[in-house]
Design a protein around this motif. Structure first.
Motif, PDB file in Angstrom:
ATOM      1  N   ASP B  57       0.828  -1.208   0.000  1.00  0.00           N
ATOM      2  CA  ASP B  57       0.000   0.000   0.000  1.00  0.00           C
ATOM      3  C   ASP B  57       0.866   1.264   0.000  1.00  0.00           C
ATOM      4  OD1 ASP B  57      -2.556  -1.402   2.243  1.00  0.00           O
ATOM      5  OD2 ASP B  57      -2.227  -1.602   0.075  1.00  0.00           O
ATOM      6  N   ASP B  60       1.658   2.647  -3.412  1.00  0.00           N
ATOM      7  CA  ASP B  60       0.554   3.163  -4.227  1.00  0.00           C
ATOM      8  C   ASP B  60       0.872   4.593  -4.660  1.00  0.00           C
ATOM      9  OD1 ASP B  60      -1.886   4.110  -5.253  1.00  0.00           O
ATOM     10  OD2 ASP B  60      -3.046   2.881  -3.845  1.00  0.00           O
ATOM     11  N   ALA B  61       0.757   4.808  -5.956  1.00  0.00           N
ATOM     12  CA  ALA B  61       1.110   6.123  -6.511  1.00  0.00           C
ATOM     13  C   ALA B  61       0.284   7.237  -5.893  1.00  0.00           C
ATOM     14  CB  ALA B  61       0.947   6.104  -8.025  1.00  0.00           C
ATOM     15  N   LYS B  62      -0.915   6.872  -5.461  1.00  0.00           N
ATOM     16  CA  LYS B  62      -1.798   7.915  -4.904  1.00  0.00           C
ATOM     17  C   LYS B  62      -1.203   8.519  -3.628  1.00  0.00           C
ATOM     18  CE  LYS B  62      -5.879   5.495  -6.408  1.00  0.00           C
ATOM     19  NZ  LYS B  62      -6.667   4.461  -5.805  1.00  0.00           N
ATOM     20  N   LEU B  63      -0.430   7.718  -2.934  1.00  0.00           N
ATOM     21  CA  LEU B  63       0.178   8.242  -1.709  1.00  0.00           C
ATOM     22  C   LEU B  63       1.260   9.272  -2.037  1.00  0.00           C
ATOM     23  CD1 LEU B  63       0.777   5.459   0.982  1.00  0.00           C
ATOM     24  CD2 LEU B  63      -0.504   7.565   1.201  1.00  0.00           C
ATOM     25  N   GLY B  64       1.846   9.110  -3.195  1.00  0.00           N
ATOM     26  CA  GLY B  64       2.855  10.074  -3.638  1.00  0.00           C
ATOM     27  C   GLY B  64       4.083  10.124  -2.752  1.00  0.00           C
TER      28      GLY B  64
END
Lengths: 348, 337
Positions: B57, B60-64
């Motif tokens: 997790d 995850d790219a969304k976490l940046g």
């Protein structure tokens, strides 16, 4: 030859020679040289002068402690720091362990700076002996390992160093590991037909009987017979004490063993001779004591060390924090455990 | 400001979380630990952290996330690092470099292959008192550096921590606290040759199959000698009247003075019974040291480096020395380094 070249020669040789300052002062060759070069020339010339250090060691091996000290006092310790090893050896073997510590501190510091690894190894080795005698085997092991690592491969002292490391291991409850080293030292001596090396290694292996190895003496006897080993001199002295211990474990105290040991130690191992007195006085009825020297119960005395005039050196090894004390009083030996306790302090 | 995640929320992980509060370059925004209990405790102390359910997790790219801090048991890296290298996310790994030199070589080769930054975190060389000490002795002729550390832990029978398992940890006192001390010595005087090494378990010399809980090393660099000793457990020793209380000290003896230092500061030893003279004082905690490491990490990320200042290869001498020390300790009569 310029000053740089001269310095290089001096640095290479100066710590392995001795000189007598009064003889150098009279030398006219030095007096006629440039002032700047005089100190260096003086040191160069000492190679040709009476080797006081070699004389001192010959006297030490003969047990002539005071004459050895007389020789050493001809030297300037600052110019011949290797002499500190002889002082430390005399002090150690005569129970002046505080003095030994100070000379070892001095010698180690001086030889660290000079980069003379062989000499530095000797100091660490003697420090290891001192620490074993003071019941500090963990520290002893460290210094014996340093001595081992600083000594080049193939050097004649490597064989003895296996034994020294083993002595520390034996006292650190590692008799099997200790015996590995004794056997290595023994078989190296066998290969070189080194009679002295064989008896030293075998005796020490036998001394593992003091550390719980019940078969150690039988193994040593068998190996000795196989390899024509006979014990003599100081080694015979220790062997007799081990026999005393073995017989006492089996129920009898035989004063003959103490007498033989005492005679073997009389000159060359004053501390051990003193221990024999203590053993004799404790366990042998006065009517049965036969060795008059063993009844004096006097600790060795060398006034020189009682003056406490030691060379200054930084305490880089934190030796001052260790519980090192002079050997002055031997507690009475009333049980075989007391004997084991004392014997395990011997530098066997 | 770099956004970092942290994997492993034990003691060391929490040091990093606290340390980042003192850094202007990084912010730790997310974390993962497989232990629910640990996560709960960290959540209570740091409610601002996003605690994820799986390691992946954090990728995850969304976490940046710009990088990850890894503070894991030593044996875990073998399984965790490959997937992280694949993700090419910059990594700040808690010391040691690895359990062995071979493992270290594999990690570095893998990182290089993936073009992934892999930096090691080790705190003492960025701690203010030790930095002050190094500058103080920069021009002095040093006779000896002595480092002593006693962790003062109590032995707990039946402890099944990974640190007690040689297969997992890779080594005991020498690899663990010894790594800090060897690295500090390297930081203060540079590389040195090992002269002797002894490792102990329960006060007795131990062999390679046993977990060492104490050690003593001697080394030298020219005419400067190094003495490093450490014990993990607090128990009495017949040779020492004081036992082993918790203690850390670096002592440098020069031709002119004796200096003592620990995490609280630096002192010049008083002569002839005079009290020691304080030369520098600071806070004991690691916050500043951690922050400085995090700043270096952030800088390396900015520059797109794979080998950065304070990088993995700064740790190679320490790793190598530790390995040599074990070999020397375990190879009584055959070893010579």
């Amino acid at each position: 030859m310029n000053e740089h070249d001269l310095n290089k020669i001096i640095d290479t040789y100066t710590h392995s020679v001795a000189f007598a300052p009064n003889e150098v002062a009279d030398n006219t060759l030095v007096a006629s040289a440039d002032e700047a070069i005089q100190p260096l020339l003086r040191r160069m010339l000492t190679r040709h002068l009476r080797p006081a250090i070699a004389s001192a060691w010959a006297l030490i091996y003969a047990g002539a402690w005071q004459p050895a000290l007389d020789q050493l006092q001809l030297l300037n310790l600052a110019d011949s720091p290797i002499a500190a090893l002889a002082y430390a050896r005399i002090a150690t073997r005569n129970g002046y362990h505080l003095a030994a510590k100070e000379y070892l501190k001095f010698g180690i510091h001086a030889h660290r700076q000079s980069g003379q690894d062989i000499n530095l190894a000797k100091f660490h080795g003697l420090l290891g002996e001192l620490l074993l005698r003071q019941r500090l085997p963990e520290k002893a092991l460290q210094h014996m390992q340093i001595a081992y690592q600083l000594t080049p491969r193939g050097h004649y002292s490597r064989q003895m160093q296996y034994s020294f490391i083993a002595m520390a291991l034996a006292r650190l409850e590692q008799p099997n590991l200790a015996n590995e080293h004794y056997m290595r030292a023994f078989y190296l001596a066998v290969a070189k037909n080194d009679a002295n090396g064989k008896q030293h290694a075998l005796l020490r292996s036998a001394a593992l009987s003091l550390f719980g190895d019940d078969e150690a003496m039988e193994r040593a006897i068998a190996l000795g017979q196989e390899n024509n080993v006979t014990f003599s001199g100081i080694v015979e002295g220790y062997w007799n004490l081990l026999l005393l211990y073995r017989h006492w474990q089996q129920g009898s105290v035989n004063p003959e063993f103490i007498d033989k040991a005492s005679r073997a130690f009389a000159k060359v191992a004053p501390l051990e001779h003193y221990y024999c007195s203590a053993i004799s006085n404790s366990v042998v009825p006065s009517t049965k004591r036969t060795d008059q020297a063993a009844t004096t119960n006097a600790a060795p005395r060398l006034i020189f060390f009682e003056n406490e005039n030691y060379p200054a050196a930084p305490d880089l090894l934190d030796l001052d924090a260790l519980p090192i004390a002079d050997i002055k009083n031997i507690p009475p030996i009333t049980t075989v455990d007391d004997l084991q306790h004392m014997l395990s302090r011997f530098f066997i | 400001m770099k956004r970092l995640g942290i994997v492993g929320l034990g003691n060391q992980g929490r040091e990093h979380i606290r340390g980042c509060l003192y850094s202007d370059s990084v912010k730790i925004v997310a974390g993962f630990d497989p232990s629910a209990e640990v996560k709960k405790s960290v959540a209570a102390a740091h409610p601002e952290l996003l605690l994820v359910d799986q390691l992946s997790d954090l990728l995850d790219a969304k976490l940046g996330l710009d990088g990850l801090i890894l503070a894991l048991p030593h044996h875990i890296y073998q399984t965790v690092l490959p997937q992280l290298f694949e993700a090419r996310i910059p990594l700040l790994k808690e010391k040691p470099l690895a359990r062995t030199m071979d493992e270290a070589r594999d990690f570095v080769a893998d990182a290089k292959k993936h073009g992934c930054l892999l930096q090691t975190a080790i705190q003492r060389r960025t701690h203010p008192s030790y930095q002050f000490l190094k500058n103080l002795v920069a021009t002095e002729n040093i006779l000896q550096v002595s480092l002593t550390m006693n962790l003062g832990f109590n032995r707990s029978p039946g402890n099944d921590s990974w640190r007690e398992d040689k297969g997992k940890a890779g080594g005991g006192a020498l690899l663990d606290c010894g790594y800090h001390m060897v690295d500090l010595a390297l930081y203060l005087i540079g590389d040195f040759d090992l002269i002797s090494s002894t490792v102990f378990q329960g006060g007795l010399p131990c062999h390679s199959q046993r977990m060492d809980d104490a050690f003593e090393l001697i080394g030298r660099q020219g005419k400067t000698w190094v003495n490093i000793q450490s014990r993990i457990f607090n128990e009495p020793d017949s040779a020492s009247p004081t036992g082993y209380p918790k203690f850390e000290e670096t002592k440098i003896t020069t031709e002119n003075q004796i200096l003592r230092a620990n995490r609280l500061g630096v002192w010049q030893s008083g002569e002839n019974g005079q009290p020691d003279k304080p030369l520098y004082q600071c806070e004991k905690d690691w916050n500043i040291a951690m922050a400085r490491q995090l700043d270096t990490f952030a800088n390396a990320i900015d520059q797109g480096l794979t080998l950065s200042p304070g990088s993995l290869w700064d740790q190679q001498p320490a790793q190598h020395l530790i390995q040599q020390a074990y070999q020397l300790a375990f190879n009584w009569h055959g070893g010579k380094v």
